[in-house]
Design a protein around this motif. Structure first.
Motif, short mmCIF file in Angstrom:
data_model
loop_
_atom_site.label_atom_id
_atom_site.label_comp_id
_atom_site.label_asym_id
_atom_site.label_seq_id
_atom_site.Cartn_x
_atom_site.Cartn_y
_atom_site.Cartn_z
N ILE A 35 0.72 -0.90 -0.24
CA ILE A 35 0.21 0.01 -0.33
C ILE A 35 0.75 1.40 0.15
O ILE A 35 1.85 1.13 0.91
N ASP A 36 0.40 2.21 -0.54
CA ASP A 36 1.26 3.86 -0.94
C ASP A 36 -0.37 4.09 -1.41
O ASP A 36 -0.90 3.77 -2.09
N PRO A 37 0.48 5.60 -1.56
CA PRO A 37 -0.54 6.47 -2.59
C PRO A 37 -0.79 6.18 -4.03
O PRO A 37 -1.71 6.46 -4.46
N ARG A 38 0.30 5.06 -4.62
CA ARG A 38 -0.24 4.83 -6.11
C ARG A 38 -0.50 3.54 -6.34
O ARG A 38 -0.99 2.99 -7.13
N PHE A 39 -0.42 2.55 -5.12
CA PHE A 39 -1.39 1.89 -5.67
C PHE A 39 -3.14 1.55 -4.72
O PHE A 39 -3.27 1.14 -3.36
N PRO A 40 -4.32 2.20 -5.33
CA PRO A 40 -5.39 1.98 -5.17
C PRO A 40 -5.98 0.64 -4.59
O PRO A 40 -5.92 -0.32 -5.12
N LYS A 72 -5.24 5.03 -1.82
CA LYS A 72 -6.65 5.76 -1.75
C LYS A 72 -7.23 4.61 -2.39
O LYS A 72 -7.16 3.60 -2.46
N ILE A 73 -8.90 4.92 -1.82
CA ILE A 73 -9.91 3.43 -1.64
C ILE A 73 -11.23 4.05 -2.82
O ILE A 73 -11.67 5.41 -2.63
N ILE A 74 -11.89 3.50 -3.50
CA ILE A 74 -13.29 2.90 -3.19
C ILE A 74 -14.00 2.41 -2.88
O ILE A 74 -13.81 1.29 -2.38
N LEU A 132 -17.06 0.40 -2.60
CA LEU A 132 -18.84 0.50 -3.13
C LEU A 132 -19.37 -0.09 -2.23
O LEU A 132 -19.33 -1.16 -0.87
N THR A 133 -20.41 0.79 -1.35
CA THR A 133 -21.04 -0.04 -0.11
C THR A 133 -22.35 0.86 -0.09
O THR A 133 -23.01 0.97 -1.51
N ASN A 134 -23.34 0.46 1.27
CA ASN A 134 -24.86 0.78 1.27
C ASN A 134 -25.49 2.11 1.78
O ASN A 134 -24.03 3.15 2.39
N PRO A 135 -26.62 2.95 1.34
CA PRO A 135 -26.94 3.91 2.60
C PRO A 135 -26.37 3.43 4.13
O PRO A 135 -26.85 2.21 4.42
N GLY A 136 -26.08 4.54 4.39
CA GLY A 136 -26.61 4.36 5.80
C GLY A 136 -25.07 3.63 6.35
O GLY A 136 -24.46 3.85 7.60
N SER A 137 -23.30 3.87 5.91
CA SER A 137 -22.54 3.61 5.96
C SER A 137 -21.71 4.98 6.08
O SER A 137 -21.98 5.42 5.87
N ASP A 138 -21.03 4.84 7.38
CA ASP A 138 -19.90 6.26 7.84
C ASP A 138 -18.67 6.19 7.47
O ASP A 138 -18.21 6.94 8.01
N LEU A 139 -18.36 4.90 6.28
CA LEU A 139 -17.23 5.20 5.64
C LEU A 139 -16.59 6.61 5.26
O LEU A 139 -17.46 6.91 4.94
N ARG A 140 -15.58 6.74 5.53
CA ARG A 140 -14.66 8.32 5.64
C ARG A 140 -13.97 7.67 4.82
O ARG A 140 -12.52 8.13 4.95
N VAL A 141 -13.76 7.95 2.91
CA VAL A 141 -13.09 7.12 2.50
C VAL A 141 -13.03 8.25 0.60
O VAL A 141 -13.91 9.06 0.90
N ASP A 142 -12.00 8.01 0.17
CA ASP A 142 -12.21 9.50 -1.06
C ASP A 142 -13.16 8.74 -2.05
O ASP A 142 -13.12 10.01 -2.46
N HIS A 143 -13.28 7.65 -1.85
CA HIS A 143 -14.80 7.86 -2.69
C HIS A 143 -15.83 6.40 -2.94
O HIS A 143 -15.60 5.28 -3.27
N VAL A 144 -16.38 7.05 -2.02
CA VAL A 144 -17.68 6.29 -1.45
C VAL A 144 -18.33 5.85 -2.45
O VAL A 144 -19.64 7.13 -3.53
N TRP A 145 -18.95 5.13 -2.83
CA TRP A 145 -20.19 4.88 -3.98
C TRP A 145 -20.91 3.59 -3.74
O TRP A 145 -21.27 2.47 -3.11
N GLU A 146 -22.10 4.50 -3.62
CA GLU A 146 -23.30 3.80 -2.94
C GLU A 146 -24.52 3.06 -3.88
O GLU A 146 -24.80 3.79 -4.18
N ILE A 147 -24.37 1.95 -3.29
CA ILE A 147 -25.47 1.43 -4.35
C ILE A 147 -26.83 0.37 -2.93
O ILE A 147 -26.34 0.37 -2.20
N PRO A 148 -28.29 0.79 -3.57
CA PRO A 148 -28.58 0.09 -2.86
C PRO A 148 -28.57 -1.37 -2.11
O PRO A 148 -27.95 -2.41 -2.78
#
Ligand code: M6R
Length: 360
Positions: free
Chosen positions: A265-270, A297-299, A301-317
């Motif tokens: 893990i480093d800033p260039r390895f997502p 860096k993090i993408i 995939l999560t759901n509504p109600g998640s309290d994740l604080r990452v670079d790219h939160v991708w919410e799906i039902p």
């Protein structure tokens, strides 16, 4: 024939709502909470299951194991067909082998079927192509009803395999008495809702996937993480990305991170994380905090109600139980698709690959 889509792969991703509906058609008795698989009537209730497959079909099988063990209580082992066929597996009376293959022509999977039958095990072929070798050589066949899949990268076929495996787990869960009627009714009712939920979600998913693919188009390597039934999905997300965009990607069980891959893990390895809001969510969240602490860096995939604080939160039902898988899978496929397309790769015919691997 591409129905207005730029590639077969995209068309096939968008066909998944119909694929789920077709695979369920005639196989659901909602009032009784019963999955109807009359094909299996001639087989004894398995004492142990072995799932044998390759590539994406192997990932589907691995996902199926979580449901089969939890819902039906049948010990299940999942094996890559090319390993199974050469490792002198111990098969006992009462063992049933489930061979999963979209094409029904994969050489290693066929060899696995032959070996299993020679050793007295019964074989269920979970297959998409009517009259294929897998269909002909298995004791019984459950067709996955995905329709022809043209793109080399398998997408809708996996969706159909997951649907069929869900039905198998429900059916065995009823027979073994491990899954209550109410749980089966809930599951089936929610399965039937999936096509319309997915249909509504796919266009939004594509837009998000396109933006993310562009953002990460210079990355040369990705880590995919998931836990429980989302671990096989992490493997599948990584496979899709590497096979069509030629970007190196590795799928890992999130809990294995600290046993090695965290060193990368480093800033260039997502990291692409599967983080549904379920009972394992806190565990995945803490794995992701470890990635963040190292500048990764993090993408997610999560759901509504998640309290994740990452670079790219991708919410799906969120769907019922592990059925959220059916909404996460197309997001992974879409991300790989948009990446490959943005990078100008030959999406439907990736280099060095054939649609069906008929030689070992
Ligand atoms: O036809 P099969 O399901 O037996 O094929 C197995 C693999 O060759 C196949 O899933 C392959 O991994 C795909 N290219 C994945 O997209």
């Amino acid at each position: 024939q591409k129905g207005g889509y730029k590639h077969f792969m995209l068309k096939e991703i968008f066909e998944q709502p119909k694929v789920i509906a077709d695979c369920l058609a005639g196989r659901v008795d909602l009032a009784a909470g019963r999955a109807l698989l009359p094909e299996l009537a001639s087989l004894p209730t398995p004492e142990r299951l072995f799932i044998v497959a390759c590539g994406t079909s192997f990932h589907a099988g691995l996902w199926g194991m979580y449901l089969l063990e939890q819902w039906a209580g049948v010990p299940t082992r999942v094996e890559i067909a090319s390993e199974f066929r050469y490792r002198d597996p111990i098969l006992l009376p009462g063992d049933v082998v489930v061979a999963i293959s979209q094409s029904g022509e994969t050489a290693d999977t066929l060899a696995g079927i032959r070996l299993a039958r020679e050793r007295g095990a019964k074989v269920i072929g979970l297959c998409n192509v009517v009259g294929s070798s897998v269909a002909r050589e298995s004791d019984v066949v459950v067709y996955t009803q995905a329709g022809p899949e043209i793109s080399v990268a398998s997408t809708k076929a996996m969706c159909s395999q997951l649907t069929a495996l869900t039905l198998l787990a429900l059916s065995l869960g009823e027979i073994t008495g491990r899954m209550s009627r109410q749980a089966r009714v809930d599951c089936l009712a929610n399965l039937e809702k999936l096509p319309s939920v997915l249909e509504a979600e796919l266009p939004r998913m594509r837009e998000r996937a396109a933006v993310l693919a562009k953002t990460f188009s210079e990355s040369s390597s990705f880590l995919y993480l998931g836990r429980g039934p989302y671990y096989p999905l992490a493997l599948e997300g990584a496979l899709k990305l590497k096979e069509i965009s030629y970007i190196h990607a590795e799928g890992y069980a999130a809990g294995e991170m600290k046993h090695g891959p965290i060193a990368l893990i480093d800033p260039r390895f997502p990291t692409f994380a599967l983080a549904p809001v379920d009972e394992l969510f806190p565990k995945v969240k803490s794995n992701l905090e470890e990635v963040q602490a190292r500048g990764g860096k993090i993408i997610a995939l999560t759901n509504p109600g998640s309290d994740l604080r990452v670079d790219h939160v991708w919410e799906i039902p969120k769907a019922w139980g592990p059925l959220t898988t059916f909404l996460m899978l197309p997001a992974l496929q879409m991300f790989a698709y948009e990446m490959a397309d943005y990078l100008g790769k030959d999406v439907d015919q990736p280099r060095n690959l054939a649609k069906s691997v008929t030689v070992e």
